[in-house]
Design a protein around this motif. Structure first.
Motif: not given
Length: 511
Positions: A409, A451, A458-461, A497, A510
């Motif tokens: 995250y 999200l 701002k990001f999730c993986n 990312a 980013p």
């Protein structure tokens, strides 16, 4: 054996372990030297300072021997260490001897002083005719200096039974200045797996939950037999904290889900903490005292960065609801220590090493807030106090790095997540697991919900891997490094990312 008893063990033994010098029994030396290769568990270094570092190894000629003592004799064999400015050891600048005591699982932790700041060193151990693998370490910069850059690896959650340690393999190749390990170095359970990473059946005494000191010693030995973990330790100094699985899943303070008797659980914690100390490159100030250990600490990297490492598990109280004003993650003294450090730090980047996600993670976009119970979301009042104090004290460049969640995250830290207009005071980087959770995935339905429900995320993986931080005076850049699978060996690494935090601007964007 608790810390008080150990420090009273004897002048020669204490000096040998803590200072790297000492006496030994020549008969025991001969027995051990002929027993076989003793450096099967590798080498490591940790907690670097501008003039010193702690080195580590543990002698074990038979690492999975049922008694947990690695097939070593029962006396006190001597181990020689050398520190050099070159890989070939042409210029040895420090050396000494240390006793490997059976009371500490035949581990040694010499603290080497008189080193130069901000430079690489190489180290090795010798025992009889045997020479260990060579490790690389690096001292911290001199106080007050501003290095041009600092490279930091961030890792956590390395279930041996989750899959191959491919992420450790690639982490080792990065040659970081330092690695932050944020917890779950081992898992106390086997989760039904019965073989090692190469498919060899494990002995029967390795197939039950870890409870005793012997159990935990054997679990660390199993993990440390993996060459990729050994390579990761040998590549850079580590700064380590623990989470729950080093003892038992979801334990906190003196509360155990599976060991209801408090006395029995205290014994289990004491065993787990001693085994952790025996198997990690920790200084003598981290030596446990029975069921207690001091792990929260600060490590300075010149004027560029300060690492504040937290310990929530030992101080985490029960909570009735997420708004309980008495509920605490850190305990009063540690929370005050953290807050007071906001005012005293002279570092450009204030980096907090943390076990459990600090920013709010609402599980779905429905109006009602539905958060994870085992995280800072269950301690809202304490979280708001800490982040509000950071805001009121004008703390710049606050970055929290976190493990536990087996996910990547990138989130903003806010003083009040119920108020959309509350200020952003910093950034949180939640790094995924080395292996826990098996292969993982780039995105899951839960991630889409996160999200949508959390505008500060701002990001999730959900892949496996680690984080790579590149810190300069003006920016902190985080690369989420991931592998596509760990169910098979030799997966490639890639950057999924990248996000950057700019000096003086809270939050991230980013890269």
């Amino acid at each position: 054996m608790n810390r008080r008893r150990f420090l009273g063990y004897g002048a020669a033994g204490t000096a040998a372990v803590l200072l790297g010098t000492g006496l030994w029994d020549t008969q025991a030396y001969g027995e051990a030297a002929s027993a076989g290769y003793p450096f099967t568990l590798g080498v490591a270094s940790g907690d670097p300072a501008p003039d010193s570092v702690v080195l580590w190894t543990r002698l074990a000629v038979d690492p999975l021997a049922p008694d947990g003592l690695g097939g070593m004799p029962t006396r006190n064999p001597p181990v020689t260490y050398q520190v050099a400015t070159d890989k070939q050891f042409h210029n040895v600048v420090k050396s000494g001897r240390v006793l490997a005591l059976p009371e500490l699982g035949f581990s040694v932790h010499p603290e080497v002083y008189g080193l130069e700041p901000g430079r690489d060193y190489w180290y090795r151990f010798m025992f009889g005719d045997h020479v260990s693998p060579v490790g690389r370490t690096r001292t911290a910069p001199a106080p007050g200096t501003m290095p041009a850059s600092l490279s930091v690896g961030v890792a956590s959650c390395a279930s041996y039974h989750g899959g191959h340690y491919t992420a450790y393999q690639h982490l080792a190749e990065e040659n970081f200045d330092v690695v932050l390990f944020l917890g779950d170095y081992i898992y106390e359970e086997t989760y039904g797996f019965t073989t090692d990473h190469w498919g060899t059946p494990l002995p029967s005494h390795m197939l039950h939950e870890r409870v005793t000191l012997t159990d935990y010693r054997l679990q660390y030995a199993l993990y440390k037999l993996d060459p990729h973990l050994q390579a990761a330790h040998a590549s850079a100094p580590w700064i380590s904290i623990f989470d729950d699985h080093e003892v038992e899943d979801s334990w906190h303070m003196n509360v155990s889900p599976d060991t209801p008797d408090p006395t029995t659980f205290r014994r289990r914690k004491a065993a787990a903490f001693q085994a952790m100390y025996e198997n990690l490159p920790l200084r003598h100030t981290q030596m446990p005292s029975g069921p207690s250990i001091r792990m929260h600490r600060k490590i300075d990297y010149g004027a560029l960065a300060e690492f504040t490492m937290l310990d929530s598990r030992q101080y985490m109280s029960d909570r009735v609801n997420r708004l309980d004003p008495k509920a605490t993650m850190l305990g009063g003294e540690q929370a005050d220590w953290l807050i007071n450090g906001f005012s005293t730090s002279q570092a450009r980047w204030k980096i907090i090493g943390n076990q459990l996600p600090m920013a709010e993670v609402d599980k779905d976009p429905n109006p009602a807030v539905k958060t994870f119970f085992g995280a800072w979301d269950a301690y809202v009042v304490e979280r708001e106090r800490i982040l509000t104090e950071a805001y009121n004290r004008d703390v710049d460049n606050l970055v929290v790095v976190t493990g536990d969640r087996h996910s990547n995250y990138m989130m903003d830290l806010k003083t009040d997540y119920d108020d959309p207009d509350s200020p952003v005071v910093g950034a949180e980087i939640v790094g995924t697991s080395i292996s826990s959770g098996r292969d993982g995935a780039g995105m899951l339905p839960a991630g889409q919900n996160y999200l949508q429900a959390n505008p500060h995320m701002k990001f999730c993986n959900f892949q496996r891997g680690y984080c790579r931080l590149t810190i300069t005076p003006e920016t902190l850049t985080n690369d989420f490094r991931v592998v596509p699978y760990i169910s098979q060996p030799d997966a490639p690494i890639s950057t999924r990312a990248s996000f950057v935090v700019e000096n003086g601007l809270p939050g991230s964007s980013p890269a």
